[in-house]
Design a protein around this motif. Sequence first.
Motif, PDB file in Angstrom:
ATOM      1  N   SER A 199       0.929  -1.207  -0.037  1.00  0.00           N
ATOM      2  CA  SER A 199      -0.030  -0.088  -0.192  1.00  0.00           C
ATOM      3  C   SER A 199       0.800   1.440  -0.033  1.00  0.00           C
ATOM      4  CB  SER A 199      -0.835   0.032   1.321  1.00  0.00           C
ATOM      5  OG  SER A 199      -1.773  -1.102   1.042  1.00  0.00           O
ATOM      6  N   GLY A 200       0.185   2.234  -0.595  1.00  0.00           N
ATOM      7  CA  GLY A 200       1.044   3.666  -0.591  1.00  0.00           C
ATOM      8  C   GLY A 200       0.934   4.230   0.555  1.00  0.00           C
ATOM      9  N   LEU A 201       1.508   5.564   0.667  1.00  0.00           N
ATOM     10  CA  LEU A 201       1.336   6.448   1.949  1.00  0.00           C
ATOM     11  C   LEU A 201       0.470   7.575   1.655  1.00  0.00           C
ATOM     12  CD1 LEU A 201       5.211   6.458   2.748  1.00  0.00           C
ATOM     13  CD2 LEU A 201       3.376   4.895   3.664  1.00  0.00           C
ATOM     14  N   LYS A 202      -0.008   8.004   0.334  1.00  0.00           N
ATOM     15  CA  LYS A 202      -0.696   9.325   0.430  1.00  0.00           C
ATOM     16  C   LYS A 202      -2.202   8.855   0.987  1.00  0.00           C
ATOM     17  CE  LYS A 202      -2.218  12.383  -3.595  1.00  0.00           C
ATOM     18  NZ  LYS A 202      -2.435  12.718  -4.581  1.00  0.00           N
ATOM     19  N   VAL A 203      -2.622  10.149   1.698  1.00  0.00           N
ATOM     20  CA  VAL A 203      -4.275   9.792   2.152  1.00  0.00           C
ATOM     21  C   VAL A 203      -4.875   9.815   1.537  1.00  0.00           C
ATOM     22  CG1 VAL A 203      -5.492  11.096   3.947  1.00  0.00           C
ATOM     23  CG2 VAL A 203      -3.048  11.123   4.353  1.00  0.00           C
ATOM     24  N   LYS A 226      -0.481   3.981  -4.400  1.00  0.00           N
ATOM     25  CA  LYS A 226      -0.622   5.454  -4.443  1.00  0.00           C
ATOM     26  C   LYS A 226      -1.115   5.667  -2.859  1.00  0.00           C
ATOM     27  CE  LYS A 226      -1.710   7.697  -7.955  1.00  0.00           C
ATOM     28  NZ  LYS A 226      -2.693   8.440  -8.945  1.00  0.00           N
ATOM     29  N   TYR A 227      -2.115   4.962  -2.567  1.00  0.00           N
ATOM     30  CA  TYR A 227      -2.894   5.433  -1.161  1.00  0.00           C
ATOM     31  C   TYR A 227      -2.596   4.448  -0.153  1.00  0.00           C
ATOM     32  CZ  TYR A 227      -5.063   8.736  -4.508  1.00  0.00           C
ATOM     33  OH  TYR A 227      -5.409   9.828  -5.295  1.00  0.00           O
ATOM     34  N   SER A 228      -2.757   4.899   1.135  1.00  0.00           N
ATOM     35  CA  SER A 228      -3.014   4.012   2.161  1.00  0.00           C
ATOM     36  C   SER A 228      -4.248   3.855   2.739  1.00  0.00           C
ATOM     37  CB  SER A 228      -2.475   4.825   3.351  1.00  0.00           C
ATOM     38  OG  SER A 228      -3.081   5.974   3.638  1.00  0.00           O
ATOM     39  N   SER A 259      -6.680   3.434   8.089  1.00  0.00           N
ATOM     40  CA  SER A 259      -5.077   3.249   8.536  1.00  0.00           C
ATOM     41  C   SER A 259      -4.954   4.533   9.254  1.00  0.00           C
ATOM     42  CB  SER A 259      -4.537   3.013   7.361  1.00  0.00           C
ATOM     43  OG  SER A 259      -4.165   4.214   6.300  1.00  0.00           O
ATOM     44  N   LYS A 260      -3.526   4.648  10.050  1.00  0.00           N
ATOM     45  CA  LYS A 260      -3.180   5.529  10.469  1.00  0.00           C
ATOM     46  C   LYS A 260      -3.076   6.873   9.776  1.00  0.00           C
ATOM     47  CE  LYS A 260      -0.510   4.434  13.885  1.00  0.00           C
ATOM     48  NZ  LYS A 260       0.670   3.985  14.854  1.00  0.00           N
ATOM     49  N   GLN A 261      -2.567   6.558   8.491  1.00  0.00           N
ATOM     50  CA  GLN A 261      -2.273   7.762   7.719  1.00  0.00           C
ATOM     51  C   GLN A 261      -3.650   8.532   7.324  1.00  0.00           C
ATOM     52  OE1 GLN A 261      -0.946   4.797   7.356  1.00  0.00           O
ATOM     53  NE2 GLN A 261       1.184   4.824   6.137  1.00  0.00           N
ATOM     54  N   ASN A 262      -4.703   7.682   7.201  1.00  0.00           N
ATOM     55  CA  ASN A 262      -5.926   7.976   6.992  1.00  0.00           C
ATOM     56  C   ASN A 262      -6.787   8.465   8.114  1.00  0.00           C
ATOM     57  OD1 ASN A 262      -6.295   8.500   4.075  1.00  0.00           O
ATOM     58  ND2 ASN A 262      -5.781   6.411   3.895  1.00  0.00           N
TER      59      ASN A 262
END
Length: 517
Positions: free
Chosen positions: A87-91, A507-509, A513-516
């Motif tokens: 999974s990516g990191l972008k919100v 691209k996205y989390s 998730s914690k990022q979101n």
Amino acid sequence: MYRISQIKLDLNEDKSCIPEKIQRKIGRANIRVTDYKIVKESIDAREKENIKLVYTVDFSVNEDISKWSSKLKLAEAVDEKYRFVPSGLKVLKNRPVIVGFGPCGMFTALILSEMGYRPLVLERGNCIEQRVKDVDQFWRDGILNEESNVQFGEGGAGTFSDGKLTTQIKDFRIGKVLEELTGAGANQDILYKQKPHIGTDVLRQVVVNIRKKIIENGGEILFCSKLTDIKLVSGNVQAVEINGTNWIDTENLVLAIGHSARDTFRMLHRRGIQMIPKPFSIGVRIEHPQEMIDIAQYGRKDTGLGAADYKLSHRCENGRGVYTFCMCPGGEVIVASSQKSGVVTNGMSYHARESKYANSALLVDVRASDFGSEHPLAGVEFQEQYERIAFIEGGSNYRAPKATWEEFTDKTEKGIKIRKCLPEFEAEAMSEAMPFLGKKLKGFDSPNAVLTAVETRSSSPVRILRNECLESNFSGIYPAGEGAGYAGGITSAAVDGIKIAEKIAVKYSPMGSKQNG
């Protein structure tokens, strides 16, 4: 574990004799085959009096035998289990929206739901339970529901077909597709049959079970929800409109719309989504007694192999190809209209393929130069033109025009009706090709073969352009599957859907998730 090919069984031999066949083939009667798995099953009917079932088998033995036989090789050292992409990191601000719940949209939604992205699916048609009622009413009474029919609704157009899974592509994701289909109720033999199929009756339950799995994993499917507009801001998708009223925010829109969503094509074109006309094919459904096909292919009708199929083609002198497509053994010809005052045909088979008749599309290449325009939607208008003619020639009541091959060639009243439903080059190409096809399959050119017009939707007449990230000219819009011009059939459409899901996931989390948050 080793892999061995060309393990042949007579029709009266049980699969339990496969270990003994392996021993004989490698010349080591004293080894013990501890377990085996059929990788592929095919039919060798070249000798009609000695038809064989041919297997490729993975097996284990109680000792190292690799040096004993050149017929062996190690089973492919590949873990066939599908692995999710990282999974990516972008919100992800809003849920991904998937338009269409056919094979492509279904598998996009399945992967995203399994990875925690809580996708929202918009399907213009009804759920299977109501869709079957809508289709039955259309076939019985000629009452067409333009939003819930053979083309639109849960499972897509393939739900009312033979459910064929044959494909020309080679992709590791096919294993994931077959695994999910069998887990949802499809027969296990689709994992190894050379020409696997599910059947419309089984497929209807399979898609319901996949729907339930998507919902259990946090996804949501909204039926009777048509995409009617999109909001684009600074080159990005921002929101979608449902049924001309409600707007839903999203930065990821998957267009798994199928090849018949002509109103959606037109809306996307107005909004500046880049697309080009795509060649396709047009023709008729041709129907023969299944017994005739069985005898032509196997030499007799009582082989125990089930209904025989065929695949034929011929190249005409002018370069046009004539070919059979979507052959339905033991099936039936159906009217598959989705648009008012238009008739289009297709073929459908149940899992058992027990009908007394076989049918397939008999198609001729249509080139973009045949459309009479360079407009991106010229192919759509070309299809609509001949579907309207078929509607009129069939009596303006959604009954498809029919004629025998003899009536077609003799240009009787019925034959002329069929000819009116086709471009002139189609009739000429069919007439030229038929004697050659009859030589390839005895009886195919029978005077009594029945033609039903018109078949126009073998593939999409449009390609919605996308880049190496699988996005259109607007960021966040992913044209996908057969309707966008990137697949042809259930399996390839499902695979394309998985590819789209992967592009979003890297691209996205995931949602929650914690990022979101």
